[in-house]
Design a protein around this motif. Structure first.
Motif, PDB file in Angstrom:
ATOM      1  N   TYR A   1       7.177   8.239   8.809  1.00  0.00           N
ATOM      2  CA  TYR A   1       8.274   8.991   9.406  1.00  0.00           C
ATOM      3  C   TYR A   1       9.259   8.088  10.160  1.00  0.00           C
ATOM      4  N   PRO A   2       8.812   7.206  11.038  1.00  0.00           N
ATOM      5  CA  PRO A   2       9.789   6.320  11.688  1.00  0.00           C
ATOM      6  C   PRO A   2      10.408   5.321  10.706  1.00  0.00           C
ATOM      7  N   TRP A   3       9.661   4.977   9.663  1.00  0.00           N
ATOM      8  CA  TRP A   3      10.180   4.036   8.668  1.00  0.00           C
ATOM      9  C   TRP A   3      11.421   4.599   7.990  1.00  0.00           C
ATOM     10  N   THR A   4      11.456   5.907   7.778  1.00  0.00           N
ATOM     11  CA  THR A   4      12.627   6.509   7.139  1.00  0.00           C
ATOM     12  C   THR A   4      13.865   6.396   8.012  1.00  0.00           C
ATOM     13  N   LEU A   5      13.682   6.272   9.314  1.00  0.00           N
ATOM     14  CA  LEU A   5      14.832   6.164  10.210  1.00  0.00           C
ATOM     15  C   LEU A   5      15.401   4.745  10.263  1.00  0.00           C
ATOM     16  N   VAL A   6      14.556   3.733  10.062  1.00  0.00           N
ATOM     17  CA  VAL A   6      15.023   2.356  10.207  1.00  0.00           C
ATOM     18  C   VAL A   6      15.232   1.659   8.873  1.00  0.00           C
ATOM     19  N   ILE A   7      15.028   2.362   7.764  1.00  0.00           N
ATOM     20  CA  ILE A   7      15.137   1.703   6.465  1.00  0.00           C
ATOM     21  C   ILE A   7      16.559   1.214   6.202  1.00  0.00           C
ATOM     22  N   SER A   8      17.559   1.962   6.644  1.00  0.00           N
ATOM     23  CA  SER A   8      18.934   1.529   6.392  1.00  0.00           C
ATOM     24  C   SER A   8      19.317   0.337   7.265  1.00  0.00           C
ATOM     25  N   VAL A   9      18.726   0.228   8.435  1.00  0.00           N
ATOM     26  CA  VAL A   9      19.032  -0.888   9.328  1.00  0.00           C
ATOM     27  C   VAL A   9      18.301  -2.149   8.878  1.00  0.00           C
ATOM     28  N   MET A  10      17.046  -2.016   8.486  1.00  0.00           N
ATOM     29  CA  MET A  10      16.218  -3.169   8.135  1.00  0.00           C
ATOM     30  C   MET A  10      16.524  -3.719   6.747  1.00  0.00           C
ATOM     31  N   GLY A  11      16.932  -2.865   5.843  1.00  0.00           N
ATOM     32  CA  GLY A  11      17.279  -3.326   4.501  1.00  0.00           C
ATOM     33  C   GLY A  11      16.068  -3.427   3.593  1.00  0.00           C
ATOM     34  N   PRO A  12      16.132  -4.337   2.620  1.00  0.00           N
ATOM     35  CA  PRO A  12      15.067  -4.428   1.621  1.00  0.00           C
ATOM     36  C   PRO A  12      13.715  -4.883   2.188  1.00  0.00           C
ATOM     37  N   THR A  13      13.711  -5.586   3.307  1.00  0.00           N
ATOM     38  CA  THR A  13      12.427  -6.025   3.859  1.00  0.00           C
ATOM     39  C   THR A  13      11.577  -4.833   4.293  1.00  0.00           C
ATOM     40  N   ALA A  14      12.224  -3.768   4.788  1.00  0.00           N
ATOM     41  CA  ALA A  14      11.477  -2.574   5.185  1.00  0.00           C
ATOM     42  C   ALA A  14      10.847  -1.905   3.973  1.00  0.00           C
ATOM     43  N   VAL A  15      11.558  -1.904   2.859  1.00  0.00           N
ATOM     44  CA  VAL A  15      11.016  -1.306   1.635  1.00  0.00           C
ATOM     45  C   VAL A  15       9.812  -2.113   1.146  1.00  0.00           C
ATOM     46  N   ILE A  16       9.924  -3.422   1.175  1.00  0.00           N
ATOM     47  CA  ILE A  16       8.832  -4.290   0.724  1.00  0.00           C
ATOM     48  C   ILE A  16       7.613  -4.111   1.625  1.00  0.00           C
ATOM     49  N   GLU A  17       7.824  -4.084   2.937  1.00  0.00           N
ATOM     50  CA  GLU A  17       6.703  -3.906   3.857  1.00  0.00           C
ATOM     51  C   GLU A  17       6.003  -2.570   3.649  1.00  0.00           C
ATOM     52  N   MET A  18       6.777  -1.509   3.396  1.00  0.00           N
ATOM     53  CA  MET A  18       6.154  -0.194   3.194  1.00  0.00           C
ATOM     54  C   MET A  18       5.364  -0.165   1.897  1.00  0.00           C
ATOM     55  N   PHE A  19       5.868  -0.808   0.847  1.00  0.00           N
ATOM     56  CA  PHE A  19       5.110  -0.811  -0.391  1.00  0.00           C
ATOM     57  C   PHE A  19       3.861  -1.684  -0.288  1.00  0.00           C
ATOM     58  N   VAL A  20       3.889  -2.718   0.522  1.00  0.00           N
ATOM     59  CA  VAL A  20       2.670  -3.492   0.773  1.00  0.00           C
ATOM     60  C   VAL A  20       1.655  -2.629   1.519  1.00  0.00           C
ATOM     61  N   PHE A  21       2.113  -1.889   2.502  1.00  0.00           N
ATOM     62  CA  PHE A  21       1.249  -0.984   3.253  1.00  0.00           C
ATOM     63  C   PHE A  21       0.644   0.079   2.337  1.00  0.00           C
ATOM     64  N   LEU A  22       1.467   0.682   1.478  1.00  0.00           N
ATOM     65  CA  LEU A  22       0.965   1.678   0.545  1.00  0.00           C
ATOM     66  C   LEU A  22       0.004   1.065  -0.466  1.00  0.00           C
ATOM     67  N   GLY A  23       0.242  -0.192  -0.832  1.00  0.00           N
ATOM     68  CA  GLY A  23      -0.671  -0.883  -1.740  1.00  0.00           C
ATOM     69  C   GLY A  23      -2.041  -1.092  -1.128  1.00  0.00           C
ATOM     70  N   VAL A  24      -2.065  -1.437   0.155  1.00  0.00           N
ATOM     71  CA  VAL A  24      -3.355  -1.599   0.850  1.00  0.00           C
ATOM     72  C   VAL A  24      -4.093  -0.271   0.889  1.00  0.00           C
ATOM     73  N   LEU A  25      -3.389   0.823   1.185  1.00  0.00           N
ATOM     74  CA  LEU A  25      -4.028   2.133   1.189  1.00  0.00           C
ATOM     75  C   LEU A  25      -4.505   2.524  -0.203  1.00  0.00           C
ATOM     76  N   LEU A  26      -3.733   2.200  -1.226  1.00  0.00           N
ATOM     77  CA  LEU A  26      -4.136   2.500  -2.587  1.00  0.00           C
ATOM     78  C   LEU A  26      -5.387   1.717  -2.968  1.00  0.00           C
ATOM     79  N   CYS A  27      -5.486   0.477  -2.518  1.00  0.00           N
ATOM     80  CA  CYS A  27      -6.700  -0.315  -2.766  1.00  0.00           C
ATOM     81  C   CYS A  27      -7.913   0.355  -2.114  1.00  0.00           C
ATOM     82  N   GLY A  28      -7.737   0.917  -0.934  1.00  0.00           N
ATOM     83  CA  GLY A  28      -8.836   1.624  -0.276  1.00  0.00           C
ATOM     84  C   GLY A  28      -9.257   2.863  -1.046  1.00  0.00           C
ATOM     85  N   VAL A  29      -8.304   3.602  -1.595  1.00  0.00           N
ATOM     86  CA  VAL A  29      -8.635   4.791  -2.375  1.00  0.00           C
ATOM     87  C   VAL A  29      -9.333   4.404  -3.676  1.00  0.00           C
ATOM     88  N   VAL A  30      -8.845   3.360  -4.331  1.00  0.00           N
ATOM     89  CA  VAL A  30      -9.477   2.907  -5.567  1.00  0.00           C
ATOM     90  C   VAL A  30     -10.905   2.448  -5.285  1.00  0.00           C
TER      91      VAL A  30
END
Length: 116
Positions: free
Chosen positions: A76-105
């Motif tokens: 939720y807070p990530w959606t507010l700062v994504i426009s300010v942070m730029g592509p690095t915020a997108v990359i960090e969120m996908f890394v975070f989601l990847g770690v969670l996906l590894c846990g589910v797998v």
């Protein structure tokens, strides 16, 4: 009338109102006998004790739920700062989601999501 007298009279008035409401509640009560104490369960009788043990798989599922709940807390807070942070915020969120996906797998591979 000084301040102390005004405060004392206001306190007395508040006590009279509370006592009057309490007396009205006692006078207008429908029944003086308490109701039968039954557990809430949509009207069904309980089939097991309230402090019975749960299967270990319930704890695994609850941990997975908490992990994805925390994911939403961070998204939720990530959606507010994504426009300010730029592509690095997108990359960090996908890394975070990847770690969670590894846990589910991992949980899926270990059989934590199987009920039988």
């Amino acid at each position: 009338m000084n301040g102390f007298t005004a405060a004392l009279s206001l306190l007395a008035l508040a006590l009279l109102v509370v006592a009057g409401l309490h007396g009205a509640g006692r006078a207008l009560r429908v029944s003086h006998e308490p109701l039968d104490a039954r557990p809430f369960g949509s009207g069904h009788e309980p089939v097991e004790h309230a402090v019975s043990r749960f299967h270990l798989r319930w704890y695994t599922v609850s941990m997975l739920f908490l992990a994805f709940d925390m994911e939403m807390v961070f998204m939720y807070p990530w959606t507010l700062v994504i426009s300010v942070m730029g592509p690095t915020a997108v990359i960090e969120m996908f890394v975070f989601l990847g770690v969670l996906l590894c846990g589910v797998v991992y949980a899926w591979r270990e059989g934590a999501l199987r009920w039988a």
